[in-house]
Every structure is written in C-alpha cells, then in structure tokens.
Design a protein around this motif. Structure first.
Motif, PDB file in Angstrom:
ATOM      1  N   MET A 172      42.860  45.832  50.647  1.00 21.77           N
ATOM      2  CA  MET A 172      41.716  46.725  50.424  1.00 21.77           C
ATOM      3  C   MET A 172      41.844  47.233  48.996  1.00 21.77           C
ATOM      4  SD  MET A 172      40.552  49.813  52.870  1.00 21.77           S
ATOM      5  CE  MET A 172      38.917  50.513  52.819  1.00 21.77           C
ATOM      6  N   ALA A 173      40.912  46.824  48.158  1.00 20.24           N
ATOM      7  CA  ALA A 173      41.080  47.096  46.725  1.00 20.24           C
ATOM      8  C   ALA A 173      39.741  47.032  46.012  1.00 20.24           C
ATOM      9  CB  ALA A 173      42.041  46.048  46.126  1.00 20.24           C
ATOM     10  N   GLY A 174      38.726  47.674  46.591  1.00 18.74           N
ATOM     11  CA  GLY A 174      37.390  47.542  46.003  1.00 18.74           C
ATOM     12  C   GLY A 174      37.060  46.065  45.878  1.00 18.74           C
ATOM     13  N   MET A 175      37.488  45.304  46.893  1.00 23.13           N
ATOM     14  CA  MET A 175      37.376  43.847  46.777  1.00 23.13           C
ATOM     15  C   MET A 175      35.992  43.359  47.196  1.00 23.13           C
ATOM     16  SD  MET A 175      39.766  40.820  48.286  1.00 23.13           S
ATOM     17  CE  MET A 175      41.230  41.271  47.372  1.00 23.13           C
ATOM     18  N   THR A 176      35.384  42.594  46.313  1.00 17.80           N
ATOM     19  CA  THR A 176      34.033  42.071  46.539  1.00 17.80           C
ATOM     20  C   THR A 176      34.062  40.860  47.454  1.00 17.80           C
ATOM     21  OG1 THR A 176      33.508  42.766  44.297  1.00 17.80           O
ATOM     22  CG2 THR A 176      31.990  41.194  45.331  1.00 17.80           C
ATOM     23  N   VAL A 177      33.104  40.819  48.363  1.00 16.48           N
ATOM     24  CA  VAL A 177      32.956  39.643  49.228  1.00 16.48           C
ATOM     25  C   VAL A 177      32.328  38.529  48.390  1.00 16.48           C
ATOM     26  CG1 VAL A 177      31.847  38.756  51.305  1.00 16.48           C
ATOM     27  CG2 VAL A 177      32.543  41.173  51.191  1.00 16.48           C
TER      28      VAL A 177
ATOM     29  N   LYS B 288      33.544  32.126  47.649  1.00 14.64           N
ATOM     30  CA  LYS B 288      34.790  31.418  47.357  1.00 14.64           C
ATOM     31  C   LYS B 288      35.976  32.084  48.066  1.00 14.64           C
ATOM     32  CE  LYS B 288      36.991  29.228  43.514  1.00 14.64           C
ATOM     33  NZ  LYS B 288      37.550  29.727  42.280  1.00 14.64           N
ATOM     34  N   ARG B 289      36.013  33.417  48.023  1.00 17.85           N
ATOM     35  CA  ARG B 289      37.113  34.109  48.706  1.00 17.85           C
ATOM     36  C   ARG B 289      37.042  33.887  50.208  1.00 17.85           C
ATOM     37  NH1 ARG B 289      36.736  39.646  45.081  1.00 17.85           N
ATOM     38  NH2 ARG B 289      37.868  38.828  43.286  1.00 17.85           N
ATOM     39  N   LEU B 290      35.817  33.756  50.736  1.00 18.57           N
ATOM     40  CA  LEU B 290      35.658  33.547  52.182  1.00 18.57           C
ATOM     41  C   LEU B 290      36.247  32.209  52.639  1.00 18.57           C
ATOM     42  CD1 LEU B 290      32.128  35.062  52.844  1.00 18.57           C
ATOM     43  CD2 LEU B 290      34.230  35.637  54.083  1.00 18.57           C
TER      44      LEU B 290
ATOM     45  N   VAL C  47      38.451  41.539  30.726  1.00 16.38           N
ATOM     46  CA  VAL C  47      38.286  41.720  32.180  1.00 16.38           C
ATOM     47  C   VAL C  47      39.653  41.918  32.828  1.00 16.38           C
ATOM     48  CG1 VAL C  47      36.184  40.294  32.372  1.00 16.38           C
ATOM     49  CG2 VAL C  47      38.446  39.224  32.569  1.00 16.38           C
ATOM     50  N   GLN C  48      39.614  42.347  34.081  1.00 15.11           N
ATOM     51  CA  GLN C  48      40.851  42.408  34.859  1.00 15.11           C
ATOM     52  C   GLN C  48      41.028  41.051  35.551  1.00 15.11           C
ATOM     53  OE1 GLN C  48      40.914  45.438  37.867  1.00 15.11           O
ATOM     54  NE2 GLN C  48      42.934  44.847  38.603  1.00 15.11           N
ATOM     55  N   ARG C  49      42.226  40.491  35.411  1.00 10.61           N
ATOM     56  CA  ARG C  49      42.475  39.133  35.903  1.00 10.61           C
ATOM     57  C   ARG C  49      42.156  38.959  37.401  1.00 10.61           C
ATOM     58  NH1 ARG C  49      46.661  38.607  33.346  1.00 10.61           N
ATOM     59  NH2 ARG C  49      47.998  39.674  34.837  1.00 10.61           N
ATOM     60  N   GLY C  50      41.409  37.900  37.695  1.00 10.34           N
ATOM     61  CA  GLY C  50      41.155  37.543  39.095  1.00 10.34           C
ATOM     62  C   GLY C  50      40.012  38.298  39.739  1.00 10.34           C
ATOM     63  N   THR C  51      39.389  39.206  39.000  1.00  7.78           N
ATOM     64  CA  THR C  51      38.285  39.977  39.586  1.00  7.78           C
ATOM     65  C   THR C  51      36.972  39.209  39.451  1.00  7.78           C
ATOM     66  OG1 THR C  51      37.836  41.064  37.484  1.00  7.78           O
ATOM     67  CG2 THR C  51      39.383  42.169  38.981  1.00  7.78           C
ATOM     68  N   THR C  52      35.942  39.726  40.117  1.00 12.33           N
ATOM     69  CA  THR C  52      34.639  39.073  39.992  1.00 12.33           C
ATOM     70  C   THR C  52      34.141  39.176  38.550  1.00 12.33           C
ATOM     71  OG1 THR C  52      33.696  41.113  40.891  1.00 12.33           O
ATOM     72  CG2 THR C  52      33.862  39.238  42.378  1.00 12.33           C
ATOM     73  N   GLY C  53      34.473  40.267  37.852  1.00 20.39           N
ATOM     74  CA  GLY C  53      34.106  40.384  36.433  1.00 20.39           C
ATOM     75  C   GLY C  53      34.673  39.195  35.653  1.00 20.39           C
TER      76      GLY C  53
ATOM     77  N   GLU D 267      49.620  43.356  41.843  1.00 24.93           N
ATOM     78  CA  GLU D 267      48.545  42.909  40.947  1.00 24.93           C
ATOM     79  C   GLU D 267      47.351  42.502  41.805  1.00 24.93           C
ATOM     80  OE1 GLU D 267      49.573  41.114  37.342  1.00 24.93           O
ATOM     81  OE2 GLU D 267      50.645  43.022  37.389  1.00 24.93           O
ATOM     82  N   PHE D 268      46.157  42.726  41.266  1.00 22.88           N
ATOM     83  CA  PHE D 268      44.960  42.413  42.059  1.00 22.88           C
ATOM     84  C   PHE D 268      44.955  40.949  42.500  1.00 22.88           C
ATOM     85  CE2 PHE D 268      40.548  41.042  42.571  1.00 22.88           C
ATOM     86  CZ  PHE D 268      40.137  41.935  43.546  1.00 22.88           C
ATOM     87  N   ASP D 269      45.343  40.056  41.579  1.00 25.94           N
ATOM     88  CA  ASP D 269      45.230  38.638  41.938  1.00 25.94           C
ATOM     89  C   ASP D 269      46.385  38.135  42.813  1.00 25.94           C
ATOM     90  OD1 ASP D 269      47.104  38.522  39.944  1.00 25.94           O
ATOM     91  OD2 ASP D 269      46.212  36.824  38.898  1.00 25.94           O
TER      92      ASP D 269
ATOM     93  N   TYR E 114      45.240  50.782  40.355  1.00 19.33           N
ATOM     94  CA  TYR E 114      44.754  51.169  39.026  1.00 19.33           C
ATOM     95  C   TYR E 114      43.244  50.988  39.004  1.00 19.33           C
ATOM     96  CZ  TYR E 114      49.648  51.198  38.056  1.00 19.33           C
ATOM     97  OH  TYR E 114      50.979  51.486  38.111  1.00 19.33           O
ATOM     98  N   PHE E 115      42.587  51.529  40.008  1.00 23.18           N
ATOM     99  CA  PHE E 115      41.178  51.270  40.217  1.00 23.18           C
ATOM    100  C   PHE E 115      40.524  52.544  40.731  1.00 23.18           C
ATOM    101  CE2 PHE E 115      37.715  48.730  42.346  1.00 23.18           C
ATOM    102  CZ  PHE E 115      37.319  48.017  41.229  1.00 23.18           C
ATOM    103  N   GLN E 116      40.567  53.550  39.881  1.00 26.55           N
ATOM    104  CA  GLN E 116      40.023  54.854  40.237  1.00 26.55           C
ATOM    105  C   GLN E 116      38.497  54.751  40.407  1.00 26.55           C
ATOM    106  OE1 GLN E 116      41.442  57.798  37.507  1.00 26.55           O
ATOM    107  NE2 GLN E 116      40.476  59.475  38.597  1.00 26.55           N
TER     108      GLN E 116
ATOM    109  N   ILE F 170      33.627  45.430  34.254  1.00 26.53           N
ATOM    110  CA  ILE F 170      34.425  45.980  35.361  1.00 26.53           C
ATOM    111  C   ILE F 170      33.498  46.747  36.302  1.00 26.53           C
ATOM    112  CG2 ILE F 170      34.997  48.120  34.113  1.00 26.53           C
ATOM    113  CD1 ILE F 170      37.855  47.865  35.390  1.00 26.53           C
ATOM    114  N   ASP F 171      33.973  46.997  37.508  1.00 27.88           N
ATOM    115  CA  ASP F 171      33.170  47.708  38.520  1.00 27.88           C
ATOM    116  C   ASP F 171      32.771  49.106  38.025  1.00 27.88           C
ATOM    117  OD1 ASP F 171      34.962  45.679  39.553  1.00 27.88           O
ATOM    118  OD2 ASP F 171      34.225  46.204  41.527  1.00 27.88           O
ATOM    119  N   ASN F 172      31.599  49.554  38.476  1.00 20.41           N
ATOM    120  CA  ASN F 172      30.986  50.757  37.877  1.00 20.41           C
ATOM    121  C   ASN F 172      31.793  52.041  38.029  1.00 20.41           C
ATOM    122  OD1 ASN F 172      30.313  50.466  40.628  1.00 20.41           O
ATOM    123  ND2 ASN F 172      28.503  51.761  40.440  1.00 20.41           N
TER     124      ASN F 172
END
Ligand code: GLN
Length: 273
Positions: free
Chosen positions: A114-119, A122-124, A165-171, A97-99, A60-62, A207-209
């Motif tokens: 792979m989900a437009g996931m930001t580096v 913390k995730r590293l 925001v979308q749960r668990g995202t960088t936003g 779900e993203f998270d 859900y991330f067009q 949210i992402d642009n």
C-alpha cells in the motif's frame, strides 16, 4: 465438589486459551513468514497476541506515508491499520524502495503493498488490486520561473526537457513512454527528484499531486502546473491467487467507507481547500 469445580475451571481455561490462540481469519498468505509477532508490546495488558499483517510501502510519499517522530504515519498507514483492526490483525509496516514493493508481494515476504499505488493494466498482470480507496493525479513540478507553463509545453515541437521521476512509478512509466528514456532521470523517491530540480539537473518533476504539494511546500521557488498529466486510482496490491485476503480487504474497505472512517482519515491529512 471442589474437584469438580477445579475440573470445570480447568476446562474453561483450556477453552478460553484455544479461542485466544485461534487466528480470527486465516487469510494471511501461509507461504509467507508473517504470522507471528514476538514483540506485541502495545496490547494494553492483554496477553492475547494478534496475528500480524505485513504491509510494504515506501515511506517518502507524504501525506500517504511518511516518517513522523520516527514512526510511519499517513493516509495509507492509518487506513491499513483500520483494515488490519477490522480483520483482527496487528499491522506491521515494512519500508522499502517503491519498485521493490510488487516483488515483495509476489514473493510473499509481505502480505500486501500500500503506497499510493496506481492500478495499471501492466501491474495487474503481476499482482491483484483491491477496490480503489483513493484517486490520484500525476502533477508536474517546475521552478517558479520555468518556461514550462503547461503539460503541452513538454510535447511542443523541438521541446527537449529533462524530466525527473521516482523510479518505477507511473510518472516514470508514462514519461518514459511519451518522451523517451533519454529524457527521463529516475530517483529513489520524490525528494531526490526535487533536489535534482532545485540543482538544475532536470527541468521538471512528474509525481502524484499530494506528494507534489508537500514537496513544493517544503522547498522554496517551486510551483505545480495547473494542468495535470494523468488521473489515477490508488489500491492495495496483493499476491495473485490470495483471494481470501483480497476479499477480506475489500470487505474492510467497503465497511470503512460506509462508516466514514476512510473519509475521516483522508480529511485529517488532506484538509478541504
Ligand atoms: N501512484 C504512483 C504509482 O503507483 C506513485 C506511487 C508512489 O510513488 N508511492 O506508481
């Protein structure tokens, strides 16, 4: 003589059979249950079955991943398919779900996420990231007549805006850090956050642009602020320690960047303005 020919043919067939059943690269995490695909029905009559690489996403991330005619398509879906092909694998996409993606990667129920996931740092700590294949920007969506006209308005003295925001995202992570969890409401995906914005439950959505543009295009009366909230790099996440897969994916990204495949896929979904 006939017997010898038959014997040679039989040996040849056995050899071909062995080549067919060998995996091209033994890089899929063998602790996961992802190496067989009984339903290989799009193999153009070729009886060889490719091993499968399982990718987790949130569709859900067009324009990175979304459903079209019942199928998950988008920049990530196509780049992942090109990477899998480069590696000699068949791609299977699992929508979640993203998270849940990082957990699925860590547990090995999928090979990568792979989900437009930001580096992020913390995730590293939890997973490894491939080379970056795209950049993103955290944008802010507001109703067209909103008093919020720039990011600074969110930080202004006495400002007490509610942020979706979308749960668990960088936003979600950045907004919670900056404005406190009491001012941030989380939703399953960007659509949910935008519906809440349209319903007046929140004052803006971070949210992402590119998904922001798609959401604003699909809904009347919304606008994206000119100022951005954060700049980011997108990459593929892989279970820590699976360096064979990490190296292979990075090799594929380098090759698919060099031959223009990645640019072509991005341009197909994000036409130059
Ligand atoms: N880029 C953001 C993140 O990694 C959002 C990704 C998404 O919602 N699919 O957190």
């Amino acid at each position: 003589m006939k017997k010898i020919i038959a014997l040679v043919l039989a040996l040849l067939l056995i050899m071909i059979g062995c080549v067919a059943c060998a995996t091209p690269d033994d890089v899929a995490d063998d602790t996961s249950e992802t190496t067989t695909t009984p339903d290989n029905d799009n193999n153009d009559g070729d009886s060889k079955e490719k091993p499968v690489l399982k990718m987790a996403t949130n569709a859900y991330f067009q324009p990175y991943e979304f459903y079209k005619d019942g199928k998950i398509v988008g920049i990530d879906a196509e780049i992942a398919a090109a990477i899998a092909e480069y590696m000699g694998y068949e791609l299977e996409i699992v929508d979640m779900e993203f998270d849940s993606i990082i957990t699925a990667v860590k547990e090995g129920s999928v090979d990568f996420g792979m989900a437009g996931m930001t580096v992020t740092e913390k995730r590293l700590l939890e997973i490894d990231f491939s080379n970056s294949y795209a950049t993103g920007v955290q944008s802010i969506i507001v109703p067209a007549n909103s008093p919020i006209t720039s990011v600074d308005d969110l930080y202004a003295d006495g400002a007490n805006y509610k942020i979706g925001v979308q749960r668990g995202t960088t936003g979600d992570i950045y907004a919670t850090d900056d404005f406190g969890s009491e001012n941030v409401t989380t939703y399953d995906n960007g659509n949910g956050a935008v519906l809440a914005l349209l319903g007046g439950d929140v004052d803006c959505v971070i949210i992402d642009n590119e998904p922001a543009k798609a959401l604003v295009n699909a809904n009347e009366g919304l606008a994206i602020l000119d100022t951005s909230y954060a700049d980011e790099d997108y990459a593929i996440c892989i279970k820590k320690g699976n360096s064979a897969l990490l190296e292979k994916i990075n090799e594929a990204i380098v090759a698919l960047t060099a031959d223009g495949t990645i640019d072509e896929i991005v341009a197909k979904y994000i036409p130059a303005e």
